[in-house]
Scaffold this active site. Structure first.
Site, mmCIF file in Angstrom:
data_model
loop_
_atom_site.group_PDB
_atom_site.id
_atom_site.type_symbol
_atom_site.label_atom_id
_atom_site.label_comp_id
_atom_site.label_asym_id
_atom_site.label_seq_id
_atom_site.Cartn_x
_atom_site.Cartn_y
_atom_site.Cartn_z
ATOM 1 N N ASP A 1 0.745 -1.029 -0.049
ATOM 2 C CA ASP A 1 0.104 -0.025 -0.059
ATOM 3 C C ASP A 1 0.922 1.372 0.043
ATOM 4 O OD1 ASP A 1 -2.537 1.527 -0.119
ATOM 5 O OD2 ASP A 1 -2.328 1.456 2.370
ATOM 6 N N ASN B 1 -10.173 -2.709 -6.724
ATOM 7 C CA ASN B 1 -9.297 -1.754 -7.808
ATOM 8 C C ASN B 1 -9.970 -1.436 -9.236
ATOM 9 O OD1 ASN B 1 -6.180 -2.792 -6.653
ATOM 10 N ND2 ASN B 1 -7.318 -1.282 -5.872
#
Length: 246
Positions: free
Chosen positions: A23, A71
Site C-alpha cells: 500500500d 481496484n
C-alpha cells in the site's frame, strides 16, 4: 555444522509464508508531484527487492496483494495503467524469475481480465510450475470475501450434486476450495503505508497470522524493512488461542 544444517537452524524463527498488502504507491507519487503510474512502477521495483529478501532469508511462500477486487472501481485510466504494467512484467520478467527458481501462482477472480492477459498468466504459471526455490503468489482481482463466497458456492454445488454431504464440510475441506488451496496459511501479514486494516485480504487464511504494520510507503520498502518484519515475527510467541502456561 554443514551449510544445510545452518540454514535449517536459521529457519526456526523464519516464517514459512509471508503475505504483504502493498500500500502507498499513489501517496508516494503524490508527495513527489508525480503521476500515480510512477508510483505503481516504483512499487513494482519494491516487489523485486521483497522477493529477493524473502529468498535470501529462506521464506517458502510470499503472497503479494497486487490488484484487489475493489481496484476495478478506480479511474479507467489507472486500471488500464495497472493491467499494462502486468502485461509488461509478464512478458519481460517471468523468464528471469523462472531461471532463479521462482514458482508463480495467481489467485483471484482472473476471469475479469481480458483474454490475452489471462493467456499470459496461464503461461507464467505453467512455465514456473516445477520450480521449488520459493512460491510467489500474486493476488490479482482478489478479495477475501469473494474467495470465501466462491469456495462456499463450489461446496454447495458438490452437495447439490450428491458428491458429498453437508456434514462433511469441515474447515479443512473448506480451505481446500479457496484460491490458496495447497498453500499453508500465512504466518505473518504485513501492511505498508501506516494503515491498520486487512482491506479484504486473505480473511480466512489470516485467522492466526501475526500482523505487522509499517509506516513506510510500498515503493520505499527494502531489505531492511523485510528484516524488521522477520525480527517482529521471531520475537512473538504464537499461541493459536491456547492459554499460556502459568
Amino acid at each position: 555444522m554443514s551449510a544445510e544444517k545452518t540454514r535449517e537452524k536459521e529457519k526456526v524463527s523464519v516464517p514459512t509464508h509471508v503475505a504483504v498488502i502493498m500500500d502507498g504507491n499513489g501517496r508516494w507519487a503524490a508527495e513527489r508531484g508525480l503521476p500515480r503510474l510512477a508510483g505503481h512502477k516504483a512499487g513494482a521495483e519494491a516487489v523485486t527487492r521483497c522477493l529477493r529478501a524473502a529468498v535470501a532469508r529462506g521464506v517458502d511462500y510470499l503472497t503479494l496483494y497486487a490488484f484487489s477486487s475493489e481496484n476495478w472501481s478506480r479511474e479507467p485510466q489507472e486500471v488500464s495503467d495497472l493491467t499494462s504494467l502486468m502485461r509488461y512484467y509478464l512478458r519481460h520478467k517471468i523468464a528471469g524469475l523462472h531461471q532463479e527458481g521462482v514458482r508463480i501462482r495467481f489467485i483471484g477472480d482472473l476471469s475479469r481480465f481480458d483474454s490475452d492477459l489471462r493467456v499470459e498468466l496461464d503461461r507464467a504459471e505453467k512455465l514456473t510450475s516445477k520450480n521449488t526455490r520459493i512460491t510467489l503468489l500474486l493476488a490479482l482481482s482478489y478479495g477475501g470475501r469473494g474467495d470465501i463466497v466462491q469456495a462456499a458456492q463450489r461446496l454447495a454445488l458438490s452437495v447439490q450434486r450428491g458428491e458429498m454431504a453437508a456434514e462433511q464440510i469441515t474447515e479443512l475441506e473448506f480451505s481446500q476450495h479457496l484460491w490458496t488451496s495447497g498453500v499453508p496459511d500465512p504466518d505473518v501479514v504485513v501492511r505498508t503505508s501506516g494503515e491498520y486494516r486487512l482491506s479484504n485480504f486473505l480473511l480466512w487464511q489470516s485467522a492466526y497470522a501475526e500482523l505487522v504494520f509499517l509506516d513506510v510507503f510500498w515503493p520505499d520498502f527494502n531489505e531492511r524493512h523485510f528484516a524488521a518484519v522477520l525480527d517482529h515475527y521471531a520475537r512473538r510467541e504464537r499461541r493459536f488461542g491456547v492459554r499460556p502456561s502459568a
